[in-house]
Design an enzyme around this catalytic site. Structure first.
Site, PDB file in Angstrom:
ATOM      1  CE  LYS A 127      -8.272  -6.341   1.717  1.00 21.94           C
ATOM      2  NZ  LYS A 127      -8.461  -7.692   1.184  1.00 21.94           N
ATOM      3  CG  ASP A 136     -12.820   0.598   0.288  1.00 24.58           C
ATOM      4  OD1 ASP A 136     -12.380   0.028   1.304  1.00 24.58           O
ATOM      5  OD2 ASP A 136     -12.959   0.022  -0.803  1.00 24.58           O
ATOM      6  CG  PHE A 196      -8.729  -3.287  -5.614  1.00 26.34           C
ATOM      7  CD1 PHE A 196      -8.850  -4.074  -6.746  1.00 26.34           C
ATOM      8  CD2 PHE A 196      -8.919  -3.883  -4.379  1.00 26.34           C
ATOM      9  CE1 PHE A 196      -9.156  -5.425  -6.653  1.00 26.34           C
ATOM     10  CE2 PHE A 196      -9.224  -5.231  -4.273  1.00 26.34           C
ATOM     11  CZ  PHE A 196      -9.340  -6.003  -5.415  1.00 26.34           C
TER      12      PHE A 196
END
Length: 401
Positions: A255, A226, A141
């Site tokens: 984030k 990531d 994801f």
């Protein structure tokens, strides 16, 4: 519109159904606690998918944002501003990289890494035009842009959004051999989550990231990590790659870099990689804006103390020890690292969403994924007492089925 029911009804009627929220309407939040519009308090065990590592309303982050709001919020990158140099230098020092390319969202940062890797492949490695490929993992994801969903294996994320962007090879997560077999002369990068969050907090086998690093180095291929969810203290280290002493060629961050205040993302790499980008070839009106940089600077200062990494490691040991006690009592397996866990519920008992609703009724906010898995990621500032209380409530919620 004053009650939760009224607000939920209007939200469902007037907004696109691209999410399936739990039935709670949050009004305010502090630290690890949130309060709904009726005044009921809940422990936040999702932390905005790790965006709120430092807690809701962190004083240092909020003060930095408020001070910057008084002075300057946007210039665009047509001009320099006085927060930009500190942000790039600070994040460069944190990652050990020479250069930073700031963006806004995590998906933008992933897209940026893809573009940089391809350009590096053509200009530095010498791959023939339009032949570059990037190796990615099953169950990944990385966001939901059209290019990113092109290499997703999640039918919900991918189906009916074609035609799909070419140039990606999908291999099994956790298998270094699969990566080795997939690499060819046109491979420019391997894109990997050190821990797969959306897939259910999947931790790869020990040594996997070391093998990925070795394979990339031996084949002149960029390793792209990531760390959007796994980075910035969540796993008990600054980056999840740190658990194996691995340094990727490109860090992808987001984030928690925005402290739960504004979207802030970036990629970090050395000049021999990021130097391929020239004016006009990539950018964002809001990327690296003064407010984002001021918030990012506060986040970097928090991480530089090491306090949050140590706290996540210590509390993570407690959380995982308590969660493992639930195995065989409605829990099948527990995975994770630091203050991050994926808890697989016995499917014969209940679905992940049903358990999440039962937790909600007990004053804990968590979210399901892939049917029977509950993801737990409380803010790092949570107290030991609140942490263990929430796990007790999870045990009670599961027992109720």
């Amino acid at each position: 519109m004053t009650t939760s029911a009224e607000l939920i009804e209007v939200s469902e009627r007037r907004s696109a159904h691209n999410y399936h929220p739990l039935p709670v309407v949050i009004h305010e939040a502090h630290g690890a606690w949130v309060t709904d519009v009726e005044g009921k308090r809940y422990l936040d065990f999702l932390s905005g998918y790790s965006s709120l590592n430092f807690g809701h309303g962190n004083e240092k982050i909020i003060n930095a944002a408020q001070e910057q709001l008084k002075n300057l919020t946007l210039t665009s990158r047509a001009f320099y501003h006085d927060q930009f140099a500190q942000f790039c230098a600070g994040l460069g020092d944190l990652t050990g990289k020479d250069m930073i390319l700031p963006m806004n969202t995590g998906a933008e940062a992933v897209e940026t890494a893809i573009k940089v890797a391809r350009k590096w492949g053509y200009e530095i490695k010498g791959v023939a035009a339009d032949q570059a490929n990037i190796i990615v993992m099953e169950d990944n994801f990385h966001g939901r842009t059209t290019t990113i969903v092109s290499f997703s294996t999640d039918p919900d994320a991918r189906a009916d959004f074609g035609p799909y962007t070419p140039g990606f090879k999908i291999v099994r997560y956790g298998s270094a051999e699969a990566i080795q077999e997939a690499i060819d002369d046109n491979t420019v990068a391997v894109l990997v989550e050190p821990i797969q969050g959306e897939a259910g907090v999947l931790v790869p086998p020990d040594g996997y990231l070391l093998d990925v690093r070795r394979i990339c180095s031996e084949n002149n291929v960029l390793m792209i990590a990531d760390e959007i969810q796994s980075g910035l203290g969540r796993t008990g280290k600054t980056f999840a790659c740190d658990h194996e002493g691995v340094v990727p060629d490109i860090y992808v961050l987001g984030k928690a870099l925005g402290g739960g205040v504004v979207p802030v993302s970036a990629i970090a790499a050395n000049q021999d990689v990021l130097g391929v980008i020239k004016p006009g070839q990539h950018g964002s009106t809001f990327g690296g804006n003064p407010l984002a940089c001021a918030v990012g600077n506060a986040v970097i200062e928090l991480l530089n103390t090491g306090e949050y990494q140590e706290r996540a490691a210590k509390l993570g040991e407690l959380m995982h020890a308590r969660l493992r006690e639930l195995i065989g009592k409605g829990v099948v397996t527990v995975r994770g690292r630091g203050l991050w866990a994926g808890v697989d519920i016995d499917p014969s008992l209940a679905s992940g969403r049903e358990v999440s609703k039962a937790l909600l009724a007990r004053g804990v906010l968590a979210k399901d994924t892939h049917g029977t898995t509950i993801r737990l990621a409380p803010p790092i500032v949570i107290s030991e007492e609140d942490l263990l209380s929430a796990i007790d409530k999870l045990a009670d919620a599961i027992a109720s089925f």
